[in-house]
Scaffold this motif. Sequence first.
Motif: not given
Length: 125
Positions: A19-38
Motif C-alpha cells: 500500500s501507498s498513499e494514493h494506491y495499492s499494488v498487488y504483485e502477482v508472481r506467475i509460475p513462469t517467473g513473470t511478475l505482474v503488478r496490478e
Amino acid sequence: MASVYGDVQHVSGNVQAISSEHYSVYEVRIPTGTLVREFISPSGVVFAVAWQGPFVPELQQFLGAYFQKFKDALHTQKSPSFSRRSVSVRLNDLVFENSGHVGAFYGRAYLPQAVPQGVAIAEIH
C-alpha cells in the motif's frame, strides 16, 4: 478487487499486497517467473497493470474488458502482437507499452482517466 483475485487464481500465482498513499499494488508472481503488478485506486478500481519477466503475461486475462480495444488497435496499426520491436498503443482510454526481448520482457497498460490524482505515470512499472 475481485478481478485481482480472479487473475491470481487463473494464472496460479502468488500475490503480495503493498500500500501507498494514493494506491495499492498487488504483485502477482506467475509460475513462469513473470511478475505482474496490478495498481488499485482507493476506490477499488484497477487503473494499471505492469509486468516484467521472461514472458509477457496472458494479456486477455490482465487487460480484461480492454483487451479487445488493444487487439483492435494493433490490427489497425498492422503490427504483429509481439515481435522483436517495442509495441505501443495509445488510445483515449488505454495506453499499452511492451518492450524487451525473448527472456526479458517488460511493459505496462494503464487507463489515463482512472489514474488517481497525485500519481505520476512513471510510478507505473
